[in-house]
Design a protein around this motif. Structure first.
Motif, PDB file in Angstrom:
ATOM      1  N   GLY A  50      44.086  30.236 -31.844  1.00 27.43           N
ATOM      2  CA  GLY A  50      43.877  30.286 -33.285  1.00 27.43           C
ATOM      3  C   GLY A  50      45.193  30.383 -34.034  1.00 27.43           C
ATOM      4  N   GLN A  51      45.118  30.866 -35.286  1.00 32.63           N
ATOM      5  CA  GLN A  51      46.310  31.052 -36.100  1.00 32.63           C
ATOM      6  C   GLN A  51      47.252  32.027 -35.397  1.00 32.63           C
ATOM      7  OE1 GLN A  51      46.923  29.643 -39.171  1.00 32.63           O
ATOM      8  NE2 GLN A  51      45.004  28.495 -39.132  1.00 32.63           N
ATOM      9  N   VAL A  52      48.538  31.752 -35.448  1.00 29.71           N
ATOM     10  CA  VAL A  52      49.528  32.575 -34.751  1.00 29.71           C
ATOM     11  C   VAL A  52      49.386  34.050 -35.123  1.00 29.71           C
ATOM     12  CG1 VAL A  52      52.000  33.042 -34.497  1.00 29.71           C
ATOM     13  CG2 VAL A  52      51.166  30.685 -34.424  1.00 29.71           C
ATOM     14  N   ALA A  53      49.246  34.360 -36.396  1.00 27.86           N
ATOM     15  CA  ALA A  53      49.150  35.759 -36.832  1.00 27.86           C
ATOM     16  C   ALA A  53      47.897  36.421 -36.279  1.00 27.86           C
ATOM     17  CB  ALA A  53      49.176  35.848 -38.355  1.00 27.86           C
ATOM     18  N   ALA A  54      46.775  35.703 -36.284  1.00 30.09           N
ATOM     19  CA  ALA A  54      45.514  36.265 -35.787  1.00 30.09           C
ATOM     20  C   ALA A  54      45.575  36.504 -34.285  1.00 30.09           C
ATOM     21  CB  ALA A  54      44.352  35.334 -36.136  1.00 30.09           C
ATOM     22  N   VAL A  55      46.148  35.569 -33.546  1.00 23.16           N
ATOM     23  CA  VAL A  55      46.295  35.724 -32.098  1.00 23.16           C
ATOM     24  C   VAL A  55      47.220  36.903 -31.796  1.00 23.16           C
ATOM     25  CG1 VAL A  55      47.221  34.640 -30.001  1.00 23.16           C
ATOM     26  CG2 VAL A  55      45.740  33.331 -31.543  1.00 23.16           C
ATOM     27  N   SER A  56      48.286  37.045 -32.567  1.00 20.84           N
ATOM     28  CA  SER A  56      49.208  38.162 -32.387  1.00 20.84           C
ATOM     29  C   SER A  56      48.511  39.499 -32.634  1.00 20.84           C
ATOM     30  CB  SER A  56      50.405  38.005 -33.327  1.00 20.84           C
ATOM     31  OG  SER A  56      51.287  39.093 -33.190  1.00 20.84           O
ATOM     32  N   GLU A  57      47.719  39.581 -33.695  1.00 18.66           N
ATOM     33  CA  GLU A  57      46.970  40.810 -33.998  1.00 18.66           C
ATOM     34  C   GLU A  57      46.016  41.165 -32.860  1.00 18.66           C
ATOM     35  OE1 GLU A  57      44.821  40.686 -37.669  1.00 18.66           O
ATOM     36  OE2 GLU A  57      46.610  40.201 -38.835  1.00 18.66           O
ATOM     37  N   LEU A  58      45.280  40.161 -32.372  1.00 21.92           N
ATOM     38  CA  LEU A  58      44.346  40.417 -31.279  1.00 21.92           C
ATOM     39  C   LEU A  58      45.105  40.832 -30.018  1.00 21.92           C
ATOM     40  CD1 LEU A  58      41.462  40.521 -30.256  1.00 21.92           C
ATOM     41  CD2 LEU A  58      41.610  38.058 -29.773  1.00 21.92           C
ATOM     42  N   GLY A  59      46.239  40.206 -29.770  1.00 23.54           N
ATOM     43  CA  GLY A  59      47.060  40.574 -28.617  1.00 23.54           C
ATOM     44  C   GLY A  59      47.501  42.029 -28.690  1.00 23.54           C
ATOM     45  N   GLN A  60      47.818  42.505 -29.874  1.00 25.86           N
ATOM     46  CA  GLN A  60      48.197  43.911 -30.040  1.00 25.86           C
ATOM     47  C   GLN A  60      46.985  44.817 -29.848  1.00 25.86           C
ATOM     48  OE1 GLN A  60      50.254  44.372 -33.783  1.00 25.86           O
ATOM     49  NE2 GLN A  60      51.782  42.843 -33.234  1.00 25.86           N
ATOM     50  N   TRP A  61      45.809  44.385 -30.338  1.00 26.04           N
ATOM     51  CA  TRP A  61      44.591  45.185 -30.187  1.00 26.04           C
ATOM     52  C   TRP A  61      44.223  45.360 -28.711  1.00 26.04           C
ATOM     53  CZ3 TRP A  61      39.916  44.466 -27.880  1.00 26.04           C
ATOM     54  CH2 TRP A  61      38.947  45.446 -28.138  1.00 26.04           C
ATOM     55  N   LEU A  62      44.547  44.381 -27.875  1.00 26.80           N
ATOM     56  CA  LEU A  62      44.217  44.470 -26.447  1.00 26.80           C
ATOM     57  C   LEU A  62      44.768  45.739 -25.810  1.00 26.80           C
ATOM     58  CD1 LEU A  62      44.780  40.783 -25.259  1.00 26.80           C
ATOM     59  CD2 LEU A  62      42.602  41.907 -25.792  1.00 26.80           C
ATOM     60  N   TRP A  63      45.882  46.244 -26.322  1.00 24.79           N
ATOM     61  CA  TRP A  63      46.463  47.480 -25.795  1.00 24.79           C
ATOM     62  C   TRP A  63      45.563  48.675 -26.067  1.00 24.79           C
ATOM     63  CZ3 TRP A  63      50.333  48.457 -22.550  1.00 24.79           C
ATOM     64  CH2 TRP A  63      51.249  47.438 -22.298  1.00 24.79           C
ATOM     65  N   GLN A  64      44.802  48.624 -27.141  1.00 24.18           N
ATOM     66  CA  GLN A  64      43.915  49.725 -27.521  1.00 24.18           C
ATOM     67  C   GLN A  64      42.568  49.583 -26.830  1.00 24.18           C
ATOM     68  OE1 GLN A  64      43.176  49.920 -31.735  1.00 24.18           O
ATOM     69  NE2 GLN A  64      41.204  50.865 -31.422  1.00 24.18           N
ATOM     70  N   GLY A  65      41.904  48.454 -27.061  1.00 28.55           N
ATOM     71  CA  GLY A  65      40.583  48.234 -26.498  1.00 28.55           C
ATOM     72  C   GLY A  65      39.552  49.158 -27.121  1.00 28.55           C
ATOM     73  N   PRO A  66      38.331  49.128 -26.618  1.00 32.84           N
ATOM     74  CA  PRO A  66      37.270  49.973 -27.159  1.00 32.84           C
ATOM     75  C   PRO A  66      37.400  51.414 -26.655  1.00 32.84           C
ATOM     76  CG  PRO A  66      36.431  48.759 -25.302  1.00 32.84           C
ATOM     77  CD  PRO A  66      37.841  48.268 -25.538  1.00 32.84           C
ATOM     78  N   GLN A  67      36.611  52.288 -27.263  1.00 29.66           N
ATOM     79  CA  GLN A  67      36.578  53.671 -26.798  1.00 29.66           C
ATOM     80  C   GLN A  67      36.147  53.675 -25.328  1.00 29.66           C
ATOM     81  OE1 GLN A  67      34.043  56.146 -29.145  1.00 29.66           O
ATOM     82  NE2 GLN A  67      34.487  57.981 -27.975  1.00 29.66           N
ATOM     83  N   GLY A  68      36.821  54.444 -24.513  1.00 30.87           N
ATOM     84  CA  GLY A  68      36.513  54.499 -23.084  1.00 30.87           C
ATOM     85  C   GLY A  68      37.476  53.680 -22.242  1.00 30.87           C
ATOM     86  N   ALA A  69      38.136  52.698 -22.848  1.00 33.94           N
ATOM     87  CA  ALA A  69      39.117  51.899 -22.110  1.00 33.94           C
ATOM     88  C   ALA A  69      40.427  52.672 -21.987  1.00 33.94           C
ATOM     89  CB  ALA A  69      39.361  50.567 -22.809  1.00 33.94           C
ATOM     90  N   GLN A  70      41.120  52.439 -20.907  1.00 34.58           N
ATOM     91  CA  GLN A  70      42.447  53.023 -20.702  1.00 34.58           C
ATOM     92  C   GLN A  70      43.369  51.901 -20.228  1.00 34.58           C
ATOM     93  OE1 GLN A  70      41.813  56.262 -17.956  1.00 34.58           O
ATOM     94  NE2 GLN A  70      40.796  57.511 -19.487  1.00 34.58           N
ATOM     95  N   VAL A  71      43.985  51.226 -21.167  1.00 35.37           N
ATOM     96  CA  VAL A  71      44.841  50.080 -20.866  1.00 35.37           C
ATOM     97  C   VAL A  71      46.212  50.580 -20.417  1.00 35.37           C
ATOM     98  CG1 VAL A  71      45.917  48.002 -21.810  1.00 35.37           C
ATOM     99  CG2 VAL A  71      43.604  48.660 -22.529  1.00 35.37           C
TER     100      VAL A  71
END
Length: 91
Positions: A50-71
């Motif tokens: 997708g858009q570079v900015a949107a992909v970058s934001e999602l890439g940063q979110w991957l470090w957090q993940g949902p509650q219960g995840a431990q990345v």
């Protein structure tokens, strides 16, 4: 606007904690297509297009993940000439 595709490999406690579904929800909020799938070694593979900015934001979110995840680690790889799917799937 600039488009890109990035593949991520997410390591940690990321299976059995709704990681793929939460990633799909975050991708849809940002207009990102691709997929999230469990790997046999316990990691999750994520394709984000997708858009570079949107992909970058999602890439940063991957470090957090949902509650219960431990990345513990996220590896990102920019893909050249990658076919961009028209939706975001979970496997």
């Amino acid at each position: 606007m600039a488009q890109c595709c990035v593949r991520a490999f997410v390591t940690g406690k990321v299976q059995g904690v709704w990681y793929r579904r939460a990633t799909q929800e975050q991708a849809l909020l940002r207009g990102v297509t691709g997929y999230a799938k469990n790997l046999p070694d316990g990691r999750v593979e994520v394709l984000m297009c997708g858009q570079v900015a949107a992909v970058s934001e999602l890439g940063q979110w991957l470090w957090q993940g949902p509650q219960g995840a431990q990345v513990t680690h996220v590896t990102l790889e920019t893909l050249e000439n990658q076919y961009a799917p028209d939706h975001f799937s979970t496997y």
